[in-house]
Design a protein around this motif. Structure first.
Motif, PDB file in Angstrom:
ATOM      1  N   VAL A  58       0.840  -1.201   0.000  1.00 43.19           N
ATOM      2  CA  VAL A  58       0.000   0.000   0.000  1.00 43.19           C
ATOM      3  C   VAL A  58       0.877   1.254   0.000  1.00 43.19           C
ATOM      4  CG1 VAL A  58      -1.627   1.372   1.374  1.00 43.19           C
ATOM      5  CG2 VAL A  58      -2.003  -1.078   1.093  1.00 43.19           C
ATOM      6  N   TYR A  59       1.878   1.252   0.858  1.00 39.56           N
ATOM      7  CA  TYR A  59       2.775   2.414   0.991  1.00 39.56           C
ATOM      8  C   TYR A  59       3.450   2.736  -0.349  1.00 39.56           C
ATOM      9  CZ  TYR A  59       6.352   5.402   3.164  1.00 39.56           C
ATOM     10  OH  TYR A  59       7.166   6.460   3.513  1.00 39.56           O
ATOM     11  N   GLN A  60       4.009   1.699  -1.006  1.00 40.59           N
ATOM     12  CA  GLN A  60       4.685   1.909  -2.275  1.00 40.59           C
ATOM     13  C   GLN A  60       3.712   2.341  -3.368  1.00 40.59           C
ATOM     14  OE1 GLN A  60       7.787   2.146  -2.882  1.00 40.59           O
ATOM     15  NE2 GLN A  60       7.679   2.327  -5.110  1.00 40.59           N
ATOM     16  N   SER A  61       2.510   1.748  -3.366  1.00 42.81           N
ATOM     17  CA  SER A  61       1.520   2.122  -4.371  1.00 42.81           C
ATOM     18  C   SER A  61       1.088   3.575  -4.215  1.00 42.81           C
ATOM     19  CB  SER A  61       0.291   1.204  -4.276  1.00 42.81           C
ATOM     20  OG  SER A  61      -0.680   1.566  -5.235  1.00 42.81           O
ATOM     21  N   LEU A  62       0.905   4.020  -2.985  1.00 41.26           N
ATOM     22  CA  LEU A  62       0.519   5.415  -2.762  1.00 41.26           C
ATOM     23  C   LEU A  62       1.586   6.362  -3.293  1.00 41.26           C
ATOM     24  CD1 LEU A  62      -0.978   5.131   0.837  1.00 41.26           C
ATOM     25  CD2 LEU A  62      -2.242   5.580  -1.268  1.00 41.26           C
TER      26      LEU A  62
END
Length: 346
Positions: free
Chosen positions: A190-194
Motif C-alpha cells: 500500500v505504501y509503495q503504491s501510494l
C-alpha cells in the motif's frame, strides 16, 4: 515504460452473459475517450458485432489479428477465437466462462509482452470460470501468478482508497491468515503504491482491527493485541505513518477515514461494504503491487439486468481513466527515481 503517444488499453470482456460488453460499448461510444487512449478488446469480431447490434451501438470496430495492426482513434478488436458463442443473458454457463478466460489469458499475455500498456477487465462470474485449467477465485489471484510482484486488491475512488489484508478468504479463516509477515507485506505494498501510483510522498495509512471494537483489549479476541498492534508498532518504528488497529464499525461513519491516504481492512466485507456504500458506481478495483497496471469496475456481472441495455458504465469508464493515470504516474515516478533534480526543476 512507454513515455510518448496514446496509452494502449487492453480490455478483457468478462462473462458474455453479463453486462461486460454493454459497459465497454457505452464507454467507447463517447468518442472523446479515444483522445485519451487506444482501446483493444480481446474477444471475437463475431461476438462483438452481435452484441453491438443487440445494444444498438454505433461503434465501428477495427479488426486486428496482430497487435501491430491496431489503429489510434479506433475501437480495436483482437480476434481471440473465431467460433460462435451461444449467449443467453443472465444465465450461468461454464461454457461462456471459458471464453471469459480465453479473453483474460490473451490480454494478460499481451500485457506481459508490452504490446498493450494497461489492462482493464470487465466482470467475470467466479463460479463459471472454474475448470481443470483455471482454479482461481478471481482476477487478482490469477494476475498475481502471471505478473511480477505481490498483488493487493485496492479499491479506489478519488481520495478514498481501501486495501485488504485478506481478500477472497472465508470469514472463519481470516484470523489464521493474518500474520506479522502478511501485515508487513500488505502495508509496504500500500505504501509503495501510494507513492508511485498516486504521487503521495509521505503516505498516511490506517489499519482496521480484526475483531469487533479491535478486541476491546482482549475481551472480544486477542488477535488485535497480539498480532496487529505489535506489527503496526514495528512498521511505525521504520518511519512509516501507519496507525491502528481501529474499530471498524465507527471508522467510516465518523469520517475518520478522511484523515488517511489509505485504509487497510482485515477482510473482504469489512473494507468493501463501506467502500461500496460511499463510492459505488464511481469506484475502481485496482490490483496494486504488480509490475503492470490492471483495473476493473467495482461491480460484478449484474446478470439481473444483462441484455436490457440499462447498465451504468460509469465505474468501467473510471477504471479506464484510473489505469491511464496510474500508468502515467508510474512513468513519472520512474523518471524521478532516476533523476530527481531533473523532474523537480520542471
Amino acid at each position: 515504460m512507454k513515455k510518448e503517444g496514446k496509452i494502449i488499453v487492453g480490455i478483457s470482456v468478462g462473462d458474455l452473459n453479463g453486462i461486460g460488453v454493454e459497459i465497454i460499448l457505452k464507454t467507447f461510444e463517447d468518442n472523446r475517450m479515444l483522445e485519451f487512449c487506444t482501446p483493444v478488446i480481446f474477444a471475437s469480431i463475431k461476438v462483438m458485432s452481435f452484441l453491438k447490434k443487440h445494444h444498438n451501438s454505433k461503434i465501428n470496430f477495427n479488426l486486428v489479428s496482430k497487435l501491430d495492426q491496431i489503429q489510434p482513434n479506433k475501437v480495436n478488436v483482437f480476434n481471440v477465437w473465431n467460433e460462435p458463442v451461444n449467449i443467453n443473458f443472465g444465465q450461468e454457463d461454464p461454457k461462456v466462462g471459458e471464453y471469459a478466460i480465453k479473453s483474460l489469458r490473451s490480454s494478460v499475455k499481451h500485457l506481459k509482452n508490452n504490446t498493450i500498456d494497461v489492462l482493464v477487465t470487465a466482470p467475470i462470474h467466479k463460479h463459471n470460470i472454474q475448470s481443470v485449467d483455471f482454479k482461481f477465485p478471481g482476477h487478482t489471484d490469477y494476475l498475481n501468478q502471471e505478473l511480477e510482484g505481490e498483488s493487493l486488491m485496492f479499491m479506489v475512488s478519488n481520495n478514498l482508497r481501501v486495501g485488504l489484508l485478506t481478500d477472497h478468504v472465508p470469514v472463519n479463516e481470516v484470523s489464521s491468515h493474518i500474520t506479522e509477515a502478511l501485515i508487513f507485506q500488505k502495508v509496504n505494498t500500500v505504501y509503495q503504491s501510494l507513492k508511485q501510483d498516486f504521487c503521495i510522498s509521505k503516505p498516511k495509512i490506517a489499519v482496521l482491527g480484526i475483531n469487533p471494537h479491535a478486541g476491546d483489549h482482549g475481551v472480544i479476541g486477542k488477535e488485535d493485541d497480539t498480532i496487529l498492534k505489535p506489527a503496526i508498532d514495528k512498521i511505525k518504528a521504520e518511519g512509516k505513518l501507519v496507525y491502528g488497529p481501529y474499530s471498524a464499525d465507527s471508522f467510516f461513519g465518523s469520517n475518520t477515514y478522511k484523515s488517511f491516504d489509505a485504509i487497510l481492512a482485515s477482510y473482504h466485507d469489512q473494507g468493501l461494504i463501506p467502500f461500496k456504500t460511499i463510492a459505488f458506481g464511481n469506484g475502481v478495483n485496482f490490483t496494486a503491487g504488480l509490475n503492470k497496471v490492471r483495473t476493473s469496475p467495482d461491480h460484478g456481472t449484474a446478470f439481473e439486468i444483462a441484455g436490457k441495455n440499462s447498465a451504468d458504465e460509469s465505474s468501467f469508464k473510471e477504471a479506464v481513466f484510473s489505469a491511464i493515470q496510474i500508468y502515467k504516474n508510474r512513468v513519472q515516478y520512474s523518471q524521478y527515481s532516476k533523476n530527481p533534480l531533473k523532474i523537480t526543476s520542471k
